[in-house]
Scaffold this active site. Structure first.
Site, PDB file in Angstrom:
ATOM      1  CG  ASP A 127      -0.528   3.258   6.147  1.00 18.33           C
ATOM      2  OD1 ASP A 127      -0.608   4.048   5.201  1.00 18.33           O
ATOM      3  OD2 ASP A 127      -0.700   3.581   7.338  1.00 18.33           O
ATOM      4  CD  GLU A 141      -5.029   1.185  -2.732  1.00 17.15           C
ATOM      5  OE1 GLU A 141      -4.844   2.408  -2.582  1.00 17.15           O
ATOM      6  OE2 GLU A 141      -5.492   0.441  -1.854  1.00 17.15           O
ATOM      7  CG  ASP A 181      -1.806   1.202   1.303  1.00 25.50           C
ATOM      8  OD1 ASP A 181      -2.392   1.557   0.260  1.00 25.50           O
ATOM      9  OD2 ASP A 181      -1.921   1.812   2.384  1.00 25.50           O
TER      10      ASP A 181
END
Length: 197
Positions: free
Chosen positions: A147, A74, A7
């Site tokens: 996160d 992501e 992330d």
């Protein structure tokens, strides 16, 4: 199969390594283990290109230490703050470069895809993602940072996408239950038939 999920963030980048255990010599997506997870925190006062080098070096170290077979990350998210999105794009680039330089395949997923794969709905909250990540991986407590739970969720999403054939995916629970009536109890079958009338 061992997946490194990331992330990306300009000050905090979450990472999580998830391994799929095997059953009868085949990967079993119902048996996932969190090998390691945490954050890469850079000094907010550092010049941006120094931050990028630190993130690149740390991702490279993690790859060399745990030898993941794939990296999932992501996709870029464009919100109201263009400057923030621009910086995250740079972080994504160094993470991807680190993986490519290590000979690892890279896969990208949208936030909506990740949430749907882990929680079942694309508009899930961070709290819901964190709860499901803990449940899926059997963690004793939730990761301290979103996160980290987001990074683990990216890895779980990739595992689900890889190990579940396209034809076995369903657009919703009703479609799944219609294809698999054996999962319904007799009471539930009766209720569903009454609703159809």
């Amino acid at each position: 199969m061992r997946v490194l999920g990331v992330d990306p963030g300009s000050n905090i980048t979450g990472y999580g390594i998830v391994e799929v255990e095997e059953h009868d010599g085949k990967p079993d997506r119902t048996k996932l283990v969190a090998v390691d997870y945490g954050i890469i925190k850079v000094d907010e006062e550092d010049i941006f290109h120094i931050k990028l080098k630190k993130i690149y070096d740390e991702i490279s170290r993690i790859i060399n230490l745990y030898h993941p077979t794939e990296l999932s990350i992501e996709t870029a998210f464009y919100g109201k703050n263009f400057q923030s999105a621009f910086k995250i794009g740079h972080v994504r680039a160094v993470v991807i470069l680190s993986a490519v330089n290590s000979g690892i395949s890279v896969f990208e997923y949208t936030p909506r895809e990740i949430k749907k794969a882990v929680v079942g709905k694309g508009n899930a909250t961070k709290e819901q993602v964190q709860f499901m990540v803990r449940a899926i991986l059997g963690l004793k407590k939730s990761p301290e940072f979103y996160d980290v739970s987001d990074a683990l969720a990216v890895a779980i999403c990739h595992i689900n996408r890889t190990l579940v054939p396209e034809q076995a995916r369903y657009r919703d629970w009703k479609a799944f239950l219609k294809a698999h009536p054996e999962f319904l109890s007799d009471d539930m079958n009766v209720k569903l038939k009454r609703k159809k009338k």
